[in-house]
Motif scaffolding. Structure first.
Motif, short mmCIF file in Angstrom:
data_model
loop_
_atom_site.label_atom_id
_atom_site.label_comp_id
_atom_site.label_asym_id
_atom_site.label_seq_id
_atom_site.Cartn_x
_atom_site.Cartn_y
_atom_site.Cartn_z
N LEU A 134 0.83 -1.21 0.00
CA LEU A 134 0.00 0.00 0.00
C LEU A 134 0.86 1.26 0.00
CD1 LEU A 134 -2.72 -1.24 2.47
CD2 LEU A 134 -3.11 -0.60 0.09
N TYR A 135 1.90 1.29 0.84
CA TYR A 135 2.77 2.47 0.89
C TYR A 135 3.57 2.63 -0.41
CZ TYR A 135 1.64 3.39 5.74
OH TYR A 135 0.97 3.72 6.90
N THR A 136 3.99 1.52 -1.00
CA THR A 136 4.71 1.59 -2.28
C THR A 136 3.79 2.10 -3.38
OG1 THR A 136 6.21 -0.18 -1.60
CG2 THR A 136 6.07 0.29 -3.96
N ALA A 137 2.56 1.60 -3.41
CA ALA A 137 1.58 2.08 -4.40
C ALA A 137 1.34 3.58 -4.24
CB ALA A 137 0.27 1.31 -4.27
N GLN A 138 1.30 4.04 -2.99
CA GLN A 138 1.12 5.47 -2.73
C GLN A 138 2.31 6.26 -3.27
OE1 GLN A 138 1.27 6.65 1.38
NE2 GLN A 138 0.38 8.64 0.97
N MET A 139 3.52 5.83 -2.96
CA MET A 139 4.72 6.55 -3.38
C MET A 139 4.90 6.54 -4.89
SD MET A 139 7.44 5.61 -0.31
CE MET A 139 8.38 4.70 -1.43
N ASP A 140 4.54 5.42 -5.53
CA ASP A 140 4.69 5.29 -6.99
C ASP A 140 3.49 5.85 -7.77
OD1 ASP A 140 7.09 4.03 -6.54
OD2 ASP A 140 6.31 2.00 -6.90
N LEU A 141 2.47 6.34 -7.05
CA LEU A 141 1.24 6.83 -7.67
C LEU A 141 0.59 5.77 -8.56
CD1 LEU A 141 2.39 10.45 -8.58
CD2 LEU A 141 1.11 9.71 -6.56
N THR A 142 0.62 4.52 -8.09
CA THR A 142 0.04 3.40 -8.82
C THR A 142 -1.48 3.42 -8.69
OG1 THR A 142 2.00 2.08 -8.34
CG2 THR A 142 0.03 0.88 -9.02
N PRO A 143 -2.20 3.36 -9.79
CA PRO A 143 -3.66 3.31 -9.71
C PRO A 143 -4.13 2.01 -9.04
CG PRO A 143 -2.94 3.79 -11.95
CD PRO A 143 -1.73 3.40 -11.18
N ILE A 144 -5.12 2.14 -8.17
CA ILE A 144 -5.70 0.98 -7.51
C ILE A 144 -7.22 1.06 -7.61
CG2 ILE A 144 -3.78 0.70 -5.88
CD1 ILE A 144 -5.82 1.84 -3.75
N VAL A 145 -7.86 -0.07 -7.35
CA VAL A 145 -9.31 -0.12 -7.24
C VAL A 145 -9.63 -0.68 -5.87
CG1 VAL A 145 -9.87 -0.28 -9.69
CG2 VAL A 145 -9.36 -2.35 -8.44
N VAL A 146 -10.80 -0.29 -5.34
CA VAL A 146 -11.20 -0.69 -3.99
C VAL A 146 -12.56 -1.37 -4.08
CG1 VAL A 146 -11.63 0.09 -1.63
CG2 VAL A 146 -9.99 1.32 -3.07
N PHE A 147 -12.65 -2.54 -3.46
CA PHE A 147 -13.90 -3.30 -3.44
C PHE A 147 -14.35 -3.54 -2.02
CE2 PHE A 147 -11.77 -4.53 -7.34
CZ PHE A 147 -12.80 -4.63 -8.27
N ILE A 148 -15.67 -3.56 -1.82
CA ILE A 148 -16.28 -4.11 -0.62
C ILE A 148 -17.08 -5.29 -1.13
CG2 ILE A 148 -17.92 -3.80 1.25
CD1 ILE A 148 -17.12 -0.86 1.38
N GLY A 149 -16.64 -6.48 -0.75
CA GLY A 149 -17.21 -7.69 -1.34
C GLY A 149 -16.89 -7.69 -2.82
N ALA A 150 -17.91 -7.86 -3.65
CA ALA A 150 -17.71 -7.85 -5.11
C ALA A 150 -18.01 -6.49 -5.72
CB ALA A 150 -18.60 -8.91 -5.74
N GLU A 151 -18.39 -5.51 -4.89
CA GLU A 151 -18.78 -4.19 -5.39
C GLU A 151 -17.59 -3.23 -5.44
OE1 GLU A 151 -21.84 -0.53 -4.31
OE2 GLU A 151 -21.98 -2.41 -3.22
N LEU A 152 -17.37 -2.65 -6.61
CA LEU A 152 -16.34 -1.63 -6.77
C LEU A 152 -16.82 -0.35 -6.09
CD1 LEU A 152 -13.70 -0.64 -8.16
CD2 LEU A 152 -15.13 0.02 -10.10
N VAL A 153 -16.04 0.16 -5.14
CA VAL A 153 -16.46 1.35 -4.40
C VAL A 153 -15.52 2.54 -4.60
CG1 VAL A 153 -17.74 0.08 -2.64
CG2 VAL A 153 -15.32 0.58 -2.28
N GLY A 154 -14.40 2.34 -5.31
CA GLY A 154 -13.50 3.45 -5.53
C GLY A 154 -12.34 3.06 -6.42
N SER A 155 -11.68 4.09 -6.95
CA SER A 155 -10.49 3.86 -7.77
C SER A 155 -9.66 5.13 -7.78
CB SER A 155 -10.87 3.45 -9.19
OG SER A 155 -11.55 4.51 -9.84
N GLY A 156 -8.40 4.99 -8.14
CA GLY A 156 -7.51 6.14 -8.22
C GLY A 156 -6.18 5.83 -7.58
N VAL A 157 -5.47 6.87 -7.17
CA VAL A 157 -4.19 6.70 -6.48
C VAL A 157 -4.39 6.98 -5.00
CG1 VAL A 157 -2.78 7.20 -8.50
CG2 VAL A 157 -3.42 9.05 -6.97
#
Length: 60
Positions: A17-40
């Motif tokens: 998570l910290y590496t993704a933050q430092m590298d500005l790597t795009p991520i997606v966030v799920f609660i269960g099978a539902e996509l609830v967010g995306s971005g850096v």
């Protein structure tokens, strides 16, 4: 690891998570099978860190 090999793989550790933050790597966030967010990841705090509820995955 190439970006294409990471696509949709879960971020399972704090260091990922910290590496993704430092590298500005795009991520997606799920609660269960539902996509609830995306971005850096802009900031990681105790209050915003919902690892017990959410699944974070590499988007790119």
């Amino acid at each position: 690891m190439k970006k294409s090999e990471r696509f949709m793989r879960p971020l399972t550790s704090d260091i990922q998570l910290y590496t993704a933050q430092m590298d500005l790597t795009p991520i997606v966030v799920f609660i269960g099978a539902e996509l609830v967010g995306s971005g850096v990841i802009e900031d990681i705090t105790e209050m915003s860190f919902m690892r017990g509820v959410c699944t974070f995955k590499y988007a790119g």
